[in-house]
Structures are given as structure tokens and as C-alpha cells.
Design an enzyme around this catalytic site. Structure first.
Site, PDB file in Angstrom:
ATOM      1  N   GLU A 279       0.976  -1.151  -0.084  1.00  0.00           N
ATOM      2  CA  GLU A 279       0.113  -0.174  -0.067  1.00  0.00           C
ATOM      3  C   GLU A 279       0.978   1.301   0.141  1.00  0.00           C
ATOM      4  O   GLU A 279       0.636   2.290  -0.750  1.00  0.00           O
ATOM      5  CB  GLU A 279      -0.824  -0.060   1.052  1.00  0.00           C
ATOM      6  CG  GLU A 279      -2.140   0.980   1.357  1.00  0.00           C
ATOM      7  CD  GLU A 279      -3.165   0.605   2.223  1.00  0.00           C
ATOM      8  OE1 GLU A 279      -4.013  -0.269   2.127  1.00  0.00           O
ATOM      9  OE2 GLU A 279      -3.163   1.106   3.225  1.00  0.00           O
ATOM     10  N   GLU A 282       2.128   1.758  -3.406  1.00  0.00           N
ATOM     11  CA  GLU A 282       0.914   2.375  -4.230  1.00  0.00           C
ATOM     12  C   GLU A 282       0.836   3.655  -3.916  1.00  0.00           C
ATOM     13  O   GLU A 282       0.735   4.610  -5.158  1.00  0.00           O
ATOM     14  CB  GLU A 282      -0.346   1.162  -4.009  1.00  0.00           C
ATOM     15  CG  GLU A 282      -1.413   1.690  -4.875  1.00  0.00           C
ATOM     16  CD  GLU A 282      -2.910   0.994  -4.403  1.00  0.00           C
ATOM     17  OE1 GLU A 282      -2.814   0.351  -3.552  1.00  0.00           O
ATOM     18  OE2 GLU A 282      -3.660   1.549  -5.047  1.00  0.00           O
ATOM     19  N   CYS A 299      -8.147  -2.125   4.012  1.00  0.00           N
ATOM     20  CA  CYS A 299      -8.049  -3.244   5.078  1.00  0.00           C
ATOM     21  C   CYS A 299      -9.386  -3.748   5.544  1.00  0.00           C
ATOM     22  O   CYS A 299      -9.633  -4.710   6.058  1.00  0.00           O
ATOM     23  CB  CYS A 299      -7.428  -3.058   6.131  1.00  0.00           C
ATOM     24  SG  CYS A 299      -5.662  -2.058   6.141  1.00  0.00           S
ATOM     25  N   SER A 319      -7.464   1.887  -2.185  1.00  0.00           N
ATOM     26  CA  SER A 319      -6.159   1.151  -2.516  1.00  0.00           C
ATOM     27  C   SER A 319      -6.535  -0.140  -3.286  1.00  0.00           C
ATOM     28  O   SER A 319      -7.593  -0.929  -2.641  1.00  0.00           O
ATOM     29  CB  SER A 319      -5.457   0.958  -1.160  1.00  0.00           C
ATOM     30  OG  SER A 319      -4.251  -0.039  -1.631  1.00  0.00           O
ATOM     31  N   LYS A 358     -15.574  -9.474   7.646  1.00  0.00           N
ATOM     32  CA  LYS A 358     -14.552 -10.508   7.290  1.00  0.00           C
ATOM     33  C   LYS A 358     -15.241 -11.668   6.790  1.00  0.00           C
ATOM     34  O   LYS A 358     -14.544 -12.358   5.894  1.00  0.00           O
ATOM     35  CB  LYS A 358     -13.318 -10.551   8.207  1.00  0.00           C
ATOM     36  CG  LYS A 358     -12.512  -9.377   8.589  1.00  0.00           C
ATOM     37  CD  LYS A 358     -11.370  -9.200   7.742  1.00  0.00           C
ATOM     38  CE  LYS A 358     -10.564  -7.946   7.905  1.00  0.00           C
ATOM     39  NZ  LYS A 358      -9.837  -7.524   6.588  1.00  0.00           N
ATOM     40  N   GLU A 361     -16.261 -10.806   3.392  1.00  0.00           N
ATOM     41  CA  GLU A 361     -14.969 -10.655   2.543  1.00  0.00           C
ATOM     42  C   GLU A 361     -14.451 -12.043   1.929  1.00  0.00           C
ATOM     43  O   GLU A 361     -13.931 -12.132   0.909  1.00  0.00           O
ATOM     44  CB  GLU A 361     -13.866  -9.741   3.274  1.00  0.00           C
ATOM     45  CG  GLU A 361     -12.792  -9.472   2.600  1.00  0.00           C
ATOM     46  CD  GLU A 361     -11.720  -8.977   3.412  1.00  0.00           C
ATOM     47  OE1 GLU A 361     -11.212  -7.667   3.045  1.00  0.00           O
ATOM     48  OE2 GLU A 361     -11.024  -9.392   4.272  1.00  0.00           O
ATOM     49  N   GLU A 366     -13.999 -13.174  -5.971  1.00  0.00           N
ATOM     50  CA  GLU A 366     -12.459 -12.991  -6.465  1.00  0.00           C
ATOM     51  C   GLU A 366     -11.617 -13.117  -5.465  1.00  0.00           C
ATOM     52  O   GLU A 366     -10.314 -13.063  -5.937  1.00  0.00           O
ATOM     53  CB  GLU A 366     -12.502 -11.447  -6.942  1.00  0.00           C
ATOM     54  CG  GLU A 366     -12.670 -10.207  -5.886  1.00  0.00           C
ATOM     55  CD  GLU A 366     -13.929  -9.976  -5.318  1.00  0.00           C
ATOM     56  OE1 GLU A 366     -14.789 -10.590  -5.539  1.00  0.00           O
ATOM     57  OE2 GLU A 366     -14.275  -9.036  -4.712  1.00  0.00           O
ATOM     58  N   CYS A 504     -10.803  -1.810  14.564  1.00  0.00           N
ATOM     59  CA  CYS A 504     -10.833  -3.330  14.728  1.00  0.00           C
ATOM     60  C   CYS A 504     -10.973  -3.814  16.501  1.00  0.00           C
ATOM     61  O   CYS A 504     -11.738  -4.639  16.615  1.00  0.00           O
ATOM     62  CB  CYS A 504      -9.752  -4.228  14.402  1.00  0.00           C
ATOM     63  SG  CYS A 504      -9.545  -3.618  12.258  1.00  0.00           S
TER      64      CYS A 504
END
Lengths: 574, 153
Positions: A279, A282, A299, A319, A358, A361, A366, A504
């Protein structure tokens, strides 16, 4: 100014603007409550906390009534107790009270209340009208038959997260808390942050329990079962198992997971360090080549779901890095498989996360080599991990500490603080600053980005240019950031967004009863973990450097791109 | 009137939400706001769809489900009851062939209960769309229904 009053004939002095509830608590009397939740709006809907005030005709709700000079409060008269019992019996009459067959058994506030009030029979007949259960998503289950209409989930969804998927529908006896049009949570509205499940006093909103799948995998000889543990878990799993909020249990956690039967126990902190390298690279690339700015972190799956649903026009700003959880999964089934000479198809990756989003996710199509071989097989919340350890009868406190396994075990303090709001930003700045300016940071702590303020700002000098950055937590604050980006008014180059209050450490999968104080305790512990680490900058993690030299090549290169980066899709609404 | 035209009559502020919903629904032959319309209305007033659904489901006069051209509301409160509102209800049920909460198959009439219409001194009372009928007897109800049926043909 102080106020003098009598509670149950005892003289009490408390600061003005104190509620009767807090005044009683400060003087060692716990008035029972049900809809009340410390961090949320006071609705005084349930009336359980009612008390008598001498000279006042009806009962008053202690959660919403402020003390006054000379007030005389009676908290437990027969009249008050009778009212509380009647309310509770009425709630139970309209509640699926099959307590032993409920995930919240022994953890349920209604159950505790009935116990405290000494309800051993119900005068009222059951009138429950059975409604369908919404379990059409990978994260959460909504069971309206257990809902007591306290309104906590509505408040957290509407006011803390600013999403307002859940709302009270109908009126009076017919009230139903539901997404609009009687739809499912999965109908492209919900971000699956799980804050509703965290504040629900009963079993009406719970995470989708996947402990059975993990037990089966652990006892399947064909499977090589490994586990990764998110940064925030080391400061919250102890709490789930009865220790003080913020207790650091890193070593015991590894030992406990070994006892459960995981072949290897790895640290998501490793891929958090990797995230910083990818990141950070990037960000530098975007800044130096005139790429799309500001760039936000990626994240947090709650933030991704929020942006895809509500701000599809800003997806270029996020990102392209996968989250540390998904980077771990991708590496486990490639790098680790090759290194250990294991068939990737037999590797079963479990994550322990403070998060319900999560789960969603990990199930994104993908996020794997094929749709049938996802990189992360099962995500457990902190609560589910605690449940498995209780099922196993692990005596957690007696365990000797163990270290995380290699090659995903060496980590830095920068990765540990990923678990709190501001942590990813601070970790990124430690690395990006040193790479761009080619000199070591004098002070590693970026205090401007720490703490519980909703949106925090800082400026950093990068190659002679002052770059503004921001950190936002909760989706209500994320919305402010997203609006700025959408309207091309964002003054920042880099923005960290975490969807839950505190990041978190306050995730929707964390132990029940999370309030500001517990979040602050967990946060302080993560910074303590950071300071205690021999390495505190992601780019100094030797195993990350080895991963690049042995396998990935360089940051943002072909293989990194393939395994560690992803794309976002606008979610169709209607 | 199209929804877009109707919305333009109101400032885009949530305090006009109920008024707009009511006006729009009154103008519509099936007296309801659909999901697609709620999405548009929410966007216009800058509130969430959940919020609009919550408002629509709270008020008895607002509905997400289509209703008949004429919505007959019969008072269920005590003064009407002691003045034989039951016989009025029975007449309506027999004549229309529906129960409260239902709509006739030709889409002409819906029957529902309402709270007090403020006509206790002229009980029993019913309301058909925006018009109130008082001092009712079964015969009067039959005549009123015929009028509405003729209006249609």
C-alpha cells in the site's frame, strides 16, 4: 456543582447532570436496565429502569431522569419491582424464549434480567407470531422472534454508522425491526459491520456461527488446517475468556490454538506488514505519477462494502491492496504451499477476526484461485474463537506462552497497531517517510493520528512536499470523507478508514459489552505491544524482505499484483 | 400527476416528507406508495429508504400495498360500537364480499378499520376516501355503495 439527594433513604452527593441510574451506580446500587447501553442514545423505551421519586405520581425512568437537589428516590419498592416484573413477563410472552437453544444462552441480557427479578413463571400466555429468519448472507443472522424492540441496533446503525439499514417498521404491537421493504440484509444495503450484533441484548442479531465447520476440518485427516490471528485479537480474546479488558494474551493465544489442533498458528500481523509495503508503494506511485488521489486504505471490509454500495463513484480512490486477511490466504495457498510442499487444495485456512464483515470478504468470489477454492476458508469472530476454547475446556490462564509459527510469524509493532483507529496510517507513515525521505524517523510515534476522535488529521513531509493525511473511524465519519472525495473537495493525499468505533478493537465480532472504556483499554494495550516489539517498522521485517526475494519479486510487480491486489465493484441498488 | 412533478411542490427537506407522501398517495388511484416510489422520495428528501418505510408503515393512512379506488374506513371505537357499527360492518362485508384488510376483485373498494373519526355525536360513522358519512343505518350504507358503483359506470 454537586447535588444532594436521597437514594433509598441514604444521603448521596453527585455532580449535577447525573442521571438517577448513574447516581445509584456510583453508590453501589445497580438498577436493572434493558434498552440502555452506555455509548448509545437514551431512548427510555423499555421502562425496566423505572424508579419511584417521592412526590411524583408515576414511575420515572432512571436512565433519562437527572438528579435534583433534595430528590428522594426509591429504587426497589414493591411497586417498582412489580412494574419491572410485569414488563419483563410481557416481553417474554412475545419472545422466542427457547433459551438453551440460543447462541446467547448465558450471555443474554433479557435472561439475566429475568433471573435478577426472580421471574420463575409467566402470568401471560405466549403470543409470539413466528417470523422468518434472515440468514441470507455470510455474516449475520437476524431472528426477529427473539427481538425485544429495544432499538439499540437501530441507533448504532443509524447514528454511529450512518447507514440506517435497520429501522422500526409498523406501530404498537406490530413493530418489527427490519431493513426497508421487508428485505434481507444481503439485499445490497448492509455493510455487515456487525455493530448491531455487538449491542443486541438478546439473540436477535448474531454472527453466523462457523465453529462446527472448523471442528470438522480440524478432524479431517485430508486437511492441513492453519489459522491466522488478527492484530486486535491479542488484546480481546483474554477478555472473551473472562480476563480484564485489554489483557494482552499473544503467547497464550498461540498455545490455545495449538491445543485446538491447528497445525500452524500464524500471525495476520505478518501480512499487515506486507500490506504496508504494497500500500505504501502504491501511495508513492500515485503521488509521484499523478495517480488518483486521495487514496484510502482497503483493510476494512465494512468500509469496502459501504463504498461499493453508497459511493460507487469513489472506488478508484481505494487502494487496490487486498486486506491483510486476504493477503494471508493468498500466500498460504501459494508461497506456503510451495515452501512446505503441500497441495494447496488440502490447505484449510481459518482466520480469527474481530469482525463480522470479514466473513463476507472471505466469501467474495474474487478472493481465491477459483470460486470453489477461496483463499480463506472460514472466518471466526473473537466470540466464536472463545466459544471453541470453552467447548474444548481449555484452561486458558494456565497455558504457557508460545510463539507464532514461521514463515508468517515475524512481525513488527507497526503491524500490531493495525487493530486500532490510526494504526494503519501510523504504520504506513513510518515506512513511506523513510523510503521517500531516505532517512530514519526521529520519533516513530505519530500522536496526531492516535485516539478516539472521529476524524484525525496530520501533515507529513514527503520529499520536501507537505502531504496531508486523515484518519476516520465509524461509517458516519467515513461518509464525511467519502462526500469530500465525491465532491472533489478532499484536502488529503492519504486517508485511513475503519468502519467500527475505535477500529478493529471495537469490531462487530469482539466480546459482548464493548463500550468506550473497553475500547480504550484494548487500544492502550495495542500501543504497548507496539512499543515492546524489537522491530517497529514494516519495511524492517526480515521475513517480508525474504518473501519478496524468494517469491514475490518486488512490490506491485506481476505476482504481487496477482496475489495481493484486487478490484472493487459498484453494488447495484434496485 | 407524476411523482417528480409532485415532489417539486415541496422543499427538499425531511419535514415535508409526511405531507408529500399523503398528497401523492391521495392522488393515486390505488392509494399506495410503491418501493420504486419510496426510493425516489427518499432520494429527493435526502433521507434513507428505511426512514421512509418506517414512516409509511407507522401511519394507517399510508400504505405500501395497493388499495381499491375507494377506501372505506369504519370506526372501531366505543361510541360507534354502542350505536351498532357492527351492523354497518356486516352490511359492508356482505355487499362488498370482503373482510377488513381486503380489496374487492374489481379493485373498486377496500375495507379497513379506523380509530375515532371525531363524529361520536353522529355515530356510527365511516369514511370513504376523504369524505365522512354519519348517522348510518344498513340501508343508508347500501345506498351509498350504489352511488359509488354508479359513479364508476
Amino acid at each position: 456543582m454537586m447535588v444532594n439527594l436521597k437514594i433509598n433513604n441514604i444521603d448521596v452527593t453527585v455532580p449535577e447532570n447525573t442521571t438517577i441510574l448513574d447516581a445509584a451506580k456510583a453508590n453501589n446500587i445497580a438498577i436493572p436496565t434493558l434498552c440502555y447501553y452506555p455509548d448509545l442514545r437514551i431512548n427510555s423505551d423499555c421502562r425496566i429502569c423505572s424508579v419511584e421519586i417521592v412526590g411524583k405520581k408515576g414511575l420515572s425512568t432512571s436512565c433519562s431522569t437527572l438528579v435534583t437537589e433534595g430528590m428522594q428516590v426509591k429504587t426497589h419498592t414493591p411497586r417498582v419491582i412489580n412494574a419491572r416484573k410485569t414488563i419483563t413477563e410481557l416481553l417474554l410472552a412475545n419472545h422466542d424464549a427457547d433459551c438453551t437453544a440460543c447462541a446467547k444462552n448465558m450471555n443474554c441480557e433479557l435472561q439475566k434480567l429475568a433471573n435478577v427479578l426472580g421471574i420463575d413463571e409467566n402470568r401471560f400466555a405466549r403470543v409470539l407470531e413466528v417470523r422468518p429468519i434472515d440468514d441470507h448472507n455470510p455474516s449475520l443472522i437476524r431472528n426477529s422472534n427473539r427481538c425485544i424492540k429495544c432499538g439499540r441496533c437501530i441507533d448504532v446503525c443509524r447514528n454511529i454508522q450512518g447507514v440506517n439499514v435497520l429501522e422500526a417498521m409498523n406501530r404498537g404491537h406490530d413493530i418489527l425491526i427490519s431493513p426497508p421493504f421487508g428485505k434481507y440484509l444481503s439485499d445490497e444495503f448492509c455493510t455487515f459491520c456487525g455493530q448491531c450484533s455487538s449491542v443486541c441484548p438478546v439473540g436477535a442479531i448474531i454472527e453466523k456461527d462457523e465453529t462446527a465447520t472448523v471442528w470438522n476440518a480440524l478432524h479431517d485427516p485430508q486437511k492441513h488446517v492453519i489459522v491466522q490471528v488478527a492484530p486486535a485479537i491479542r488484546v480481546s480474546l483474554g477478555e472473551e475468556l473472562g480476563q480484564k479488558p485489554g489483557t494482552i494474551v499473544t503467547g497464550k493465544l498461540v498455545a490455545a490454538l495449538k491445543l485446538l489442533g491447528f497445525t500452524k498458528v500464524f500471525d495476520t500481523d505478518f501480512t499487515a506488514d506486507l500490506t504496508i509495503i504494497e500500500e505504501g508503494s502504491e501511495l508513492i506511485k500515485r503521488i509521484t505519477t499523478g495517480g488518483v488521489l486521495p487514496m484510502t486504505t482497503s483493510c476494512c471490509p465494512g468500509w469496502i462494502n459501504f463504498a461499493e454500495t453508497y459511493y460507487p463513484e469513489i472506488l478508484d480512490h481505494i487502494s487496490s491492496c487486498k486486506s491483510p486477511q486476504q493477503m494471508f490466504g493468498a500466500l498460504a495457498k501459494t508461497y506456503y504451499a510451495q515452501k512446505e510442499n503441500i497441495d494447496p487444495a488440502s490447505i484449510f485456512v481459518v482466520s480469527i477476526m474481530p469482525c463480522t464483515a470479514k466473513k463476507y470478504e472471505a466469501k467474495r468470489s474474487e478472493m481465491g484461485s477459483t470460486e470453489n477454492n477461496l483463499d480463506v476458508d472460514v472466518v471466526l469472530t473473537t466470540r466464536e474463537a472463545g466459544k471453541m476454547l470453552r467447548q474444548m475446556g481449555v484452561e486458558f490462564e494456565n497455558l504457557s506462552e508460545m510463539e507464532f509459527d514461521k514463515p508468517f510469524g515475524t512481525t513488527t509493532g507497526a503491524a500490531a497497531i493495525f487493530g486500532t483507529t490510526g494504526g494503519v496510517m501510523e504504520a504506513a507513515l513510518r515506512t513511506v517517510y523513510e523510503i521517500v525521505n531516505k532517512k530514519p524517523l526521529a520519533v516513530l510515534d505519530f500522536v496526531e493520528v492516535r485516539g478516539m476522535k472521529g476524524i484525525k488529521e496530520a501533515s507529513v513531509d514527503l520529499g520536501g512536499k507537505t502531504v496531508k493525511v486523515a484518519v476516520a473511524h465509524t461509517l458516519a465519519n467515513a461518509k464525511i470523507i467519502a462526500e469530500q472525495i465525491k465532491n472533489h473537495e478532499s484536502p488529503y493525499a492519504f486517508i485511513e478508514v475503519m468502519c467500527c468505533p475505535g477500529g478493529c478493537i471495537g469490531g462487530g465480532g469482539q466480546p459482548y459489552g464493548t463500550i468506550s472504556k473497553t475500547r480504550t483499554d484494548r487500544l492502550a494495550s495495542l500501543y504497548a505491544v507496539d512499543v515492546a516489539m524489537p522491530l517497529r517498522k514494516s519495511h524492517e521485517n526480515p521475513d517480508i524482505n525474504k518473501l519478496y526475494s524468494d517469491f514475490l519479486g518486488s512490490p506491485l510487480a506481476k505476482l504481487s499484483h496477482e496475489l495481493l491486489h484486487t478490484k472493487y465493484q459498484p453494488k447495484r441498488r434496485h | 400527476m407524476t411523482l417528480d412533478l409532485m415532489l417539486q411542490k415541496y422543499p427538499a427537506s425531511s419535514e415535508y416528507l409526511i405531507e408529500a407522501l399523503r398528497d401523492y398517495q391521495t392522488a393515486k388511484i390505488d392509494h399506495c406508495v410503491t418501493e420504486m416510489e419510496i426510493v425516489k422520495i427518499a432520494k429527493y428528501f435526502n433521507v434513507t429508504e428505511s426512514k421512509v418505510c418506517s414512516v409509511v408503515s407507522f401511519y394507517s393512512f399510508l400504505s405500501e400495498k395497493p388499495k381499491g379506488k375507494y377506501v372505506i374506513r369504519i370506526c372501531r371505537d366505543v361510541p360507534c360500537f354502542v350505536n351498532k357499527s357492527e351492523s354497518i360492518l356486516k352490511t359492508l362485508e356482505t355487499r362488498l364480499g370482503i373482510k377488513p384488510g381486503e380489496t374487492t376483485t374489481d379493485g373498486l373498494f377496500s375495507l379497513e378499520f379506523t380509530g375515532c373519526l371525531g363524529q361520536c355525536d353522529h355515530a356510527p360513522a365511516i369514511r370513504i376516501n376523504e369524505k365522512t358519512y354519519v348517522d348510518l343505518t344498513p340501508d343508508k350504507v347500501k345506498a351509498i355503495l350504489s352511488e359509488y358503483r354508479e359513479e364508476k359506470s
